[in-house]
Design a protein around this motif. Structure first.
Motif: not given
Ligand code: C2E
Ligand code: MG
Ligand code: MG
Ligand code: MG
Length: 284
Positions: A59-61, A95-98, A112-118, A144-147
């Motif tokens: 998860e990006s914070l 969003l762009r940075t992540a 990693p398999y996926r990444f999360g953006v709040n 898109p499936a990575r996000l």
């Protein structure tokens, strides 16, 4: 309101209010400057599989180090950025940075398999938000499936544009996680209509999970709801091995928290050796 009958207390109450409004205006202006000066950065926290501890996602914070104030917590400045509207621009930067970071990890074979953006309520309801997500994914070459887009129940509670955005994001192939699950409005009702696949069970339900009696009831119920609906539950704020073990016993298979890893800056990867065994090709 009791203070109305008491002049002294009323004045004090008003003064506090004025101070906090001034402070908010100051903070709002400083956020604008901070974005222009590049004072923000992102950190990433692992989301792991139980009981193996394998990292499945991050998860990006967002983090802000103000030159004078020092560290300002996101739960302090994100609400201010929401009220001033700066969240739209700040959110785009996040969003762009992540996405750029994920693409970089991918190129180095360490993604990693996926990444999360709040994503905050205001962003989600902003016209063009879904188009922006599609454009940033295309521009950075991330599938898109990575996000995973993390939204709170409160953000989608009102229906309308935010709920439409959630549906459109799903059509794009992006996954939706309901963040801080159980702390907002009408949590369970939302699950009937929203195309959500991930429930992030709030840390307030996780911290008491090892205590006897009624404390673990909500964490226990929420994993049953998630399993019953075919959703993935992530336990947030897991700080001890005991909590992790108890969550596993209750049926949780995903967790996030200081016990597994703190949010950290991405390490510079240029020149780093790629991990063996990961699929080759682009971030798609
Ligand atoms: P959140 O999305 O629920 O993020 C989880 C928060 O829990 C993070 O706080 C994280 O550092 C913290 N945390 C993780 N593990 C543990 C643990 O084991 N114990 C404890 N006590 N805390 C843990 P953080 O980074 O301070 O962020 C707070 C909130 O601010 C986030 O809650 C989210 O709502 C918001 N936020 C953070 N970054 C962003 C962002 O990039 N965009 C938006 N819109 N909101 C953000
Ligand atoms: Mg989150
Ligand atoms: Mg959360
Ligand atoms: Mg939270």
């Amino acid at each position: 309101y009791a203070a109305k009958a008491d002049g002294g207390r009323h004045r004090r109450y008003t003064a506090d209010l004025d101070t906090s409004t001034d402070e908010e205006a100051r903070l709002g202006a400083e956020l604008r400057t901070a974005l222009d000066r590049g004072e923000f950065h992102l950190v990433y926290q692992p989301i792991v599989e139980l009981p193996t501890g394998a990292v499945l996602a991050v998860e990006s914070l967002v983090r802000w180090w103000h030159p004078d104030r020092g560290y300002v917590r996101p739960d302090v400045f994100i609400p201010v950025a929401e009220r001033t509207g700066l969240i739209v621009e700040l959110g785009e930067w996040i969003l762009r940075t992540a996405c750029l970071q994920f693409a970089d990890w991918w190129r180095h074979g360490v993604a990693p398999y996926r990444f999360g953006v709040n994503v905050s309520a205001r962003q989600l309801a902003e016209p063009g938000f879904v188009s922006l997500v599609a454009a940033v994914l295309a521009e950075t070459g991330v599938h898109p499936a990575r996000l995973i887009v993390e939204v709170t129940e409160t953000a989608v509670f009102g229906g309308g544009a935010a709920v439409r955005a959630v549906h459109e994001l799903t059509e794009l192939g992006v996954e939706i996680a309901l963040d801080d699950f159980g702390t907002g409005h009408s949590s369970l009702g939302l699950l009937q209509t929203l195309p959500v696949r991930i429930l992030k069970v709030d840390k307030s339900f996780v911290e008491n999970v090892t205590m006897a009696g009624r404390h673990a009831v909500i964490a226990t119920s929420l994993i049953q709801v998630a399993n019953g609906l075919g959703l993935v539950a992530v336990a947030e704020g897991v700080e001890t091995a005991e909590q992790a073990a108890e969550l596993y016993r209750l049926g949780y298979r995903r967790a996030q928290g200081y016990h597994f890893g703190r949010p950290e800056m991405a390490k510079p990867l240029s020149g780093a050796a790629a991990l063996p065994g990961l699929p080759a090709g682009g971030p798609g």
